[in-house]
Design an enzyme around this catalytic site. Structure first.
Site, PDB file in Angstrom:
ATOM      1  N   ASP A  12     -14.694  22.448 -60.349  1.00  0.00           N
ATOM      2  CA  ASP A  12     -14.536  21.279 -59.626  1.00  0.00           C
ATOM      3  C   ASP A  12     -14.210  21.817 -58.252  1.00  0.00           C
ATOM      4  O   ASP A  12     -14.181  23.189 -58.035  1.00  0.00           O
ATOM      5  CB  ASP A  12     -13.279  20.668 -60.077  1.00  0.00           C
ATOM      6  CG  ASP A  12     -12.850  19.544 -59.501  1.00  0.00           C
ATOM      7  OD1 ASP A  12     -13.686  18.746 -58.870  1.00  0.00           O
ATOM      8  OD2 ASP A  12     -11.532  19.512 -59.119  1.00  0.00           O
ATOM      9  N   SER A  13     -14.031  20.876 -57.287  1.00  0.00           N
ATOM     10  CA  SER A  13     -13.704  21.157 -55.942  1.00  0.00           C
ATOM     11  C   SER A  13     -12.103  21.791 -55.934  1.00  0.00           C
ATOM     12  O   SER A  13     -11.700  22.582 -55.081  1.00  0.00           O
ATOM     13  CB  SER A  13     -13.602  19.853 -55.155  1.00  0.00           C
ATOM     14  OG  SER A  13     -12.959  18.958 -55.597  1.00  0.00           O
ATOM     15  N   CYS A  75     -16.534  17.379 -61.433  1.00  0.00           N
ATOM     16  CA  CYS A  75     -16.214  16.569 -59.891  1.00  0.00           C
ATOM     17  C   CYS A  75     -17.230  15.567 -60.118  1.00  0.00           C
ATOM     18  O   CYS A  75     -18.370  15.738 -60.025  1.00  0.00           O
ATOM     19  CB  CYS A  75     -16.358  17.928 -59.036  1.00  0.00           C
ATOM     20  SG  CYS A  75     -16.266  17.260 -57.489  1.00  0.00           S
ATOM     21  N   HIS A 188      -9.026  13.286 -60.025  1.00  0.00           N
ATOM     22  CA  HIS A 188      -7.534  13.308 -59.898  1.00  0.00           C
ATOM     23  C   HIS A 188      -6.974  12.145 -60.456  1.00  0.00           C
ATOM     24  O   HIS A 188      -5.753  12.018 -60.754  1.00  0.00           O
ATOM     25  CB  HIS A 188      -7.161  13.329 -58.420  1.00  0.00           C
ATOM     26  CG  HIS A 188      -7.525  14.890 -57.783  1.00  0.00           C
ATOM     27  ND1 HIS A 188      -8.467  15.404 -57.525  1.00  0.00           N
ATOM     28  CD2 HIS A 188      -6.411  15.314 -57.261  1.00  0.00           C
ATOM     29  CE1 HIS A 188      -8.367  16.595 -56.805  1.00  0.00           C
ATOM     30  NE2 HIS A 188      -7.206  16.663 -56.578  1.00  0.00           N
TER      31      HIS A 188
HETATM   32  N1  DGL Z   1     -12.906  16.607 -57.672  1.00  0.00           N
HETATM   33  C1  DGL Z   1     -13.334  15.467 -56.607  1.00  0.00           C
HETATM   34  C2  DGL Z   1     -13.984  14.456 -57.307  1.00  0.00           C
HETATM   35  O1  DGL Z   1     -14.001  14.166 -58.623  1.00  0.00           O
HETATM   36  C3  DGL Z   1     -12.049  14.937 -55.853  1.00  0.00           C
HETATM   37  C4  DGL Z   1     -11.303  15.858 -54.854  1.00  0.00           C
HETATM   38  C5  DGL Z   1     -12.173  16.057 -53.684  1.00  0.00           C
HETATM   39  O2  DGL Z   1     -12.576  15.243 -52.680  1.00  0.00           O
HETATM   40  O3  DGL Z   1     -12.797  17.062 -53.618  1.00  0.00           O
HETATM   41  O4  DGL Z   1     -14.564  13.516 -56.676  1.00  0.00           O
END
Ligand code: DGL
Length: 275
Positions: A12-13, A75, A188
């Site tokens: 994930d980010s 993500c 999130h």
């Molecule tokens: N994990 C990202 C998503 O699901 C959200 C957080 C980000 O903007 O990096 O899109």
């Protein structure tokens, strides 16, 4: 060569993908996981498609060094912007969270009205409406980008008055659309589930794509003969799960412990730009 004993790569980010890892751990507890969170470069949600693809390729090259047997793009932004572009860059099965989320929402809605909350990137990509439209063109989709929600979650403000006032604003167009199903289209947002439930009321179905993604992962591993043999034993978390980040491991460990509900004492720092 990866086999059924190899780990699943989940990335994930940053921190949000832990909600997907949590669901995988819940549904297929025998699996070993290598989690990478790009904590130095988060957020992805406001970055361009080209940048997301470049970051994703670097993460895939890192995961390749971990001998993973499959990859879960935990993500929504990467699943929307980059998954189809990078699919051929890896030689293990790779799945994202958007298709599974779209599938379960399309199967759930009764009035054929679906709301989607996501990052700016996920909303701009139009991937959720596209997949839902392919499943049922009669479904009406209302999307809302919610850039303030990720920082609130990371601040631990999962249930306070500021969060509620932001949610009221963001959820207004979804409520006005009459949607009976709402996709929590950012990793999130499941952490805000109870606050979102309070604002939306009991009648709206809240869809967490992580749930269906874990089901799809199990299906895929089974089909490829890669499912970790069931042991019936829990095993030690520190042996089964490894965490890597691109920034300060300490903050990550604290957040991961609060999401996964077991102690994460160690995360290793990776210079992801070198991949
Ligand atoms: N994990 C990202 C998503 O699901 C959200 C957080 C980000 O903007 O990096 O899109």
């Amino acid at each position: 060569m990866a086999d059924c004993y190899s780990p699943v790569g989940v990335f994930d980010s940053g921190l949000g993908g832990l909600t997907v890892a949590r669901e995988i751990i819940r549904q297929i507890p025998d699996e070993r996981i290598v989690y990478f969170g790009d904590t130095a470069r988060v957020p992805y949600g406001s970055k361009s498609k080209d940048t997301i693809i470049r970051y994703t390729d670097q993460i895939l090259r890192f995961l390749d060094t971990q001998d993973v047997k499959a990859i879960v793009v935990a993500c929504n932004t990467v699943s929307s912007y980059a998954l189809e572009e990078v699919r051929d860059h890896v030689n293990v099965p790779i799945i994202g969270v958007v298709k599974p989320g779209a599938r379960v929402a399309a199967a759930t809605t009764v009035n054929r009205k679906i709301g989607i909350l996501g990052t700016e990137g996920t909303v701009a990509s139009g991937m959720y409406p596209r997949f839902i439209g392919e499943l049922n063109p009669e479904i009406e989709v209302t999307q809302k980008a919610c850039p303030l929600l990720c920082p609130l979650v990371e601040e631990g403000w999962w249930n306070n008055d500021v969060t509620f006032s932001v949610l009221h604003r963001y959820l207004e167009p979804i409520q006005a659309s009459g949607a009976d199903t709402l996709i929590l289209g950012c990793t999130h947002y499941p952490l805000l589930r109870s606050a979102i439930r309070e604002v939306m009321g009991e009648k709206v179905n809240l869809v967490n794509p992580a749930y269906e993604t874990a089901i799809e992962l199990r299906r895929l591993l089974t089909e490829k003969g890669l499912l970790y043999p069931e042991s019936g034993e829990n095993g030690k978390a520190e042996e089964k799960y490894r965490f890597f980040v691109s920034d300060d491991p300490e903050r990550f460990c604290r957040f991961a412990t609060s999401v996964l509900k077991f102690d994460i004492e160690k995360a290793e720092k990776v210079n992801i730009e070198s991949f």
